[in-house]
Scaffold this motif. Sequence first.
Motif, PDB file in Angstrom:
ATOM      1  N   LEU A 193     -19.344  -2.566 115.107  1.00 24.97           N
ATOM      2  CA  LEU A 193     -18.845  -2.535 113.731  1.00 24.97           C
ATOM      3  C   LEU A 193     -19.994  -2.481 112.728  1.00 24.97           C
ATOM      4  O   LEU A 193     -19.936  -1.753 111.721  1.00 24.97           O
ATOM      5  CB  LEU A 193     -17.964  -3.762 113.455  1.00 24.97           C
ATOM      6  N   GLU A 194     -21.044  -3.256 113.034  1.00 24.93           N
ATOM      7  CA  GLU A 194     -22.202  -3.261 112.135  1.00 24.93           C
ATOM      8  C   GLU A 194     -22.851  -1.886 112.096  1.00 24.93           C
ATOM      9  O   GLU A 194     -23.268  -1.402 111.043  1.00 24.93           O
ATOM     10  CB  GLU A 194     -23.212  -4.314 112.611  1.00 24.93           C
ATOM     11  N   ARG A 195     -22.937  -1.259 113.259  1.00 23.26           N
ATOM     12  CA  ARG A 195     -23.496   0.098 113.321  1.00 23.26           C
ATOM     13  C   ARG A 195     -22.659   1.089 112.516  1.00 23.26           C
ATOM     14  O   ARG A 195     -23.189   2.019 111.907  1.00 23.26           O
ATOM     15  CB  ARG A 195     -23.572   0.543 114.790  1.00 23.26           C
ATOM     16  N   LEU A 196     -21.335   0.875 112.506  1.00 15.70           N
ATOM     17  CA  LEU A 196     -20.433   1.777 111.771  1.00 15.70           C
ATOM     18  C   LEU A 196     -20.308   1.414 110.291  1.00 15.70           C
ATOM     19  O   LEU A 196     -19.678   2.134 109.525  1.00 15.70           O
ATOM     20  CB  LEU A 196     -19.038   1.732 112.412  1.00 15.70           C
ATOM     21  N   GLY A 197     -20.917   0.282 109.907  1.00 12.55           N
ATOM     22  CA  GLY A 197     -20.835  -0.147 108.514  1.00 12.55           C
ATOM     23  C   GLY A 197     -19.472  -0.715 108.160  1.00 12.55           C
ATOM     24  O   GLY A 197     -19.016  -0.600 107.007  1.00 12.55           O
ATOM     25  N   ILE A 198     -18.808  -1.321 109.135  1.00  7.29           N
ATOM     26  CA  ILE A 198     -17.467  -1.880 108.933  1.00  7.29           C
ATOM     27  C   ILE A 198     -17.507  -3.393 109.155  1.00  7.29           C
ATOM     28  O   ILE A 198     -18.080  -3.853 110.147  1.00  7.29           O
ATOM     29  CB  ILE A 198     -16.453  -1.244 109.906  1.00  7.29           C
ATOM     30  N   THR A 199     -16.923  -4.133 108.257  1.00 10.09           N
ATOM     31  CA  THR A 199     -16.867  -5.586 108.426  1.00 10.09           C
ATOM     32  C   THR A 199     -15.615  -5.969 109.205  1.00 10.09           C
ATOM     33  O   THR A 199     -14.611  -5.254 109.197  1.00 10.09           O
ATOM     34  CB  THR A 199     -16.829  -6.302 107.060  1.00 10.09           C
ATOM     35  N   GLU A 200     -15.684  -7.121 109.863  1.00 11.15           N
ATOM     36  CA  GLU A 200     -14.540  -7.616 110.635  1.00 11.15           C
ATOM     37  C   GLU A 200     -13.327  -7.832 109.740  1.00 11.15           C
ATOM     38  O   GLU A 200     -12.199  -7.506 110.113  1.00 11.15           O
ATOM     39  CB  GLU A 200     -14.926  -8.930 111.314  1.00 11.15           C
ATOM     40  N   GLU A 201     -13.559  -8.373 108.536  1.00  5.01           N
ATOM     41  CA  GLU A 201     -12.460  -8.673 107.620  1.00  5.01           C
ATOM     42  C   GLU A 201     -11.719  -7.428 107.158  1.00  5.01           C
ATOM     43  O   GLU A 201     -10.506  -7.448 106.943  1.00  5.01           O
ATOM     44  CB  GLU A 201     -12.992  -9.431 106.393  1.00  5.01           C
ATOM     45  N   SER A 202     -12.456  -6.324 107.013  1.00  8.74           N
ATOM     46  CA  SER A 202     -11.831  -5.101 106.484  1.00  8.74           C
ATOM     47  C   SER A 202     -10.830  -4.471 107.447  1.00  8.74           C
ATOM     48  O   SER A 202     -10.071  -3.575 107.070  1.00  8.74           O
ATOM     49  CB  SER A 202     -12.900  -4.073 106.111  1.00  8.74           C
ATOM     50  N   LEU A 203     -10.836  -4.923 108.722  1.00 14.16           N
ATOM     51  CA  LEU A 203      -9.908  -4.361 109.703  1.00 14.16           C
ATOM     52  C   LEU A 203      -8.495  -4.930 109.547  1.00 14.16           C
ATOM     53  O   LEU A 203      -7.541  -4.424 110.134  1.00 14.16           O
ATOM     54  CB  LEU A 203     -10.411  -4.639 111.124  1.00 14.16           C
ATOM     55  N   THR A 204      -8.377  -5.995 108.780  1.00 15.04           N
ATOM     56  CA  THR A 204      -7.056  -6.570 108.497  1.00 15.04           C
ATOM     57  C   THR A 204      -6.797  -6.459 106.995  1.00 15.04           C
ATOM     58  O   THR A 204      -7.734  -6.452 106.193  1.00 15.04           O
ATOM     59  CB  THR A 204      -6.982  -8.042 108.926  1.00 15.04           C
ATOM     60  N   ALA A 205      -5.537  -6.384 106.622  1.00 13.41           N
ATOM     61  CA  ALA A 205      -5.166  -6.224 105.215  1.00 13.41           C
ATOM     62  C   ALA A 205      -5.667  -7.403 104.393  1.00 13.41           C
ATOM     63  O   ALA A 205      -5.375  -8.558 104.717  1.00 13.41           O
ATOM     64  CB  ALA A 205      -3.643  -6.093 105.086  1.00 13.41           C
ATOM     65  N   GLN A 206      -6.424  -7.109 103.357  1.00 13.42           N
ATOM     66  CA  GLN A 206      -6.949  -8.143 102.468  1.00 13.42           C
ATOM     67  C   GLN A 206      -6.049  -8.228 101.229  1.00 13.42           C
ATOM     68  O   GLN A 206      -6.249  -7.547 100.228  1.00 13.42           O
ATOM     69  CB  GLN A 206      -8.394  -7.810 102.078  1.00 13.42           C
TER      70      GLN A 206
END
Length: 294
Positions: free
Chosen positions: A255-268
């Motif tokens: 995820l870090e390599r893709l520039g994606i945070t863990e939190e962003s994978l779920t609806a905020q």
Amino acid sequence: MVKIEIHHVSDPTAFRAVKEARNGGLVRRTNKVSEYVFEGDVGDERRLYLEDWWFHAKFGRGEEARTPNPDDVFVFAYIKSFYDEYGDKWEMSRRYIAKGLNILRDKVCKAVDFFKEAGVLFTEKGTEHKSRTKFKISNKALQKAKEATVKRAKTPSAAVREADEKAAIDRSYARKRAFAEWKAKEKQDQANADETYRAVEAEIKRLDMEAGKAAANVVLAEENGNAEQYKTATELLNELTERKRAAQQLRRESLERLGITEESLTAQYSCKKCSDTGHLPDGRVCECYPRGRP
């Protein structure tokens, strides 16, 4: 043949009026589309006028005002059609009206009384025959009733306004919720497009299932007092737990390599308590819901 002319009528009202007329034997359909022949005794080429607001208006004074039923409306339309052409010089009996509309005389009497009590219709004894009546319509009272009906239609009730306001608030919550879920779905799709992430995600799910079975075996062995089985199941559970930790670390790195945070994978959601629904799980209104609203 009589042409029934209905002015400013919505489709449902028109269909209802024609249906009532047909059911009551007032008109019958011809071979031509949308053409009806009047079955009553009113003479050739006479027109019966109906206005849609008569079905919705409240005639009368104050709390006693009420809406006429279809029979009342047809009787009034029948009388008004003659009145518009001949004025109060025309005389006819209630039996004559009943015959023309093919309804019971009692219904005609009730309709006449209804509009008389509402101050729209006035009657006098006929001069030509005792059983006949002179009818006079107060166009002023009729216009007043029409204006009240139009005003009521344009001014929604408190209940309608409250329902509209609640619907607007609900739509606002739905938009916020949908946007949050769309953003999460976008990030999920981006992550799943990466082969490494897909593989490690699948591995974590598989390990979760195996760890669940191993944990169940640990509990079962402990209940049965089987020390050997307990030891084996515990060792397997610890091994699966370590493998899962390693897979989760690899997932975080992906995820870090893709520039994606863990939190962003779920609806905020903007409100964590109600998840942008306006209501808590127990049904109570959330603190984020506009105060003083429905």
